[in-house]
Design a protein around this motif. Structure first.
Motif: not given
Length: 255
Positions: A156-181
């Motif tokens: 829902a966020l413009p591309v220029a404003q979604r980096t922080s949310v994307g980093l949090l998404m990546a943290d969640l993937e790492l938390h679940q052991g999904h390094h490739d994601r």
């Protein structure tokens, strides 16, 4: 300089972070310092709690009492003191986050989620509120709900404003052991925000954890270039490189 934490979900001291700036601006800072330096304050705490229950405690003393109860780990009592302060300052984000974290830590995740939804209604992209919301979902075993909410917010966020949310998404993937994601997300974010060093630095840290020193060196150099010529001696990037015994490249961008 301590190494910055990569996993936002695992950051400690959300309580102190939420209230530190507010208490620091209080006129009671010196009073608190004096009390904490060798004076047994438990009798004073009990007296102030009694005054608060009878409605006779001044607001500034409530502020001191809240900070001291947090220091002592007396979280249920801290909630009692925080409630009237929050009534006096109903839209103060730091206090709202503090109440959410106290609810989370005292076994009331539903109330914590309600508090966080109120914060996000006021500031939809508030990073600490988003982090804590995902943390509450994880504590409740609701990983799919956390992932779905983050993805919906991200899209829902413009591309220029979604980096922080994307980093949090990546943290969640790492938390679940999904390094490739997580890696794919870091690369996507780096491509979307070509002047933002955070996704590149996060990927560099992941490569360091994986023992891929050469890849990490290249990524640290890219992160440094994204920070610009004035960041040739960036302490954040230096700290990451030093953690793995690397000496990050410091060449300035060509031209």
């Amino acid at each position: 300089m301590p190494l910055p934490g990569r996993k936002l979900l695992l950051s400690a001291a959300l309580v102190s972070a939420a209230v530190a700036g507010w208490l620091a601006s209080s006129s009671l800072a010196s009073m608190r310092a004096q009390t904490d330096s060798g004076i047994d304050s438990d009798p004073q705490v009990s007296e102030l709690l009694d005054q608060m229950r009878s409605g006779e405690l001044p607001s500034r003393d409530q502020q001191w009492l809240l900070g001291h109860l947090l220091d002592l780990g007396r979280l249920e009592e801290a909630q009692l003191v925080l409630a009237p302060l929050l009534e006096q300052h109903p839209h103060q984000i730091s206090l709202m986050l503090l109440m959410a974290d106290l609810h989370r830590r005292t076994g009331s995740p539903e109330r914590a989620m309600k508090d966080l939804d109120q914060v996000l209604a006021l500031q939809p992209n508030h990073s600490e509120a988003m982090q804590m919301r995902v943390l509450v979902d994880l504590q409740r075993g609701r990983v799919s709900e956390a992932r779905g909410w983050l993805q919906q917010t991200f899209q829902a966020l413009p591309v220029a404003q979604r980096t922080s949310v994307g980093l949090l998404m990546a943290d969640l993937e790492l938390h679940q052991g999904h390094h490739d994601r997580a890696t794919a997300l870091y690369r996507q974010l780096a491509g979307e925000s070509t002047s933002d060093a955070r996704p590149v630095l996060a990927l560099a840290m992941l490569r360091g954890e994986q023992g891929r020193a050469d890849d990490m060196q290249v990524l640290l150099h890219e992160a440094r270039l994204r920070r610009g010529p004035e960041a040739v001696k960036d302490p954040l990037i230096d700290a990451v490189g030093a953690h793995w015994g690397l000496q990050a490249q410091r060449q300035r961008p060509a031209g």
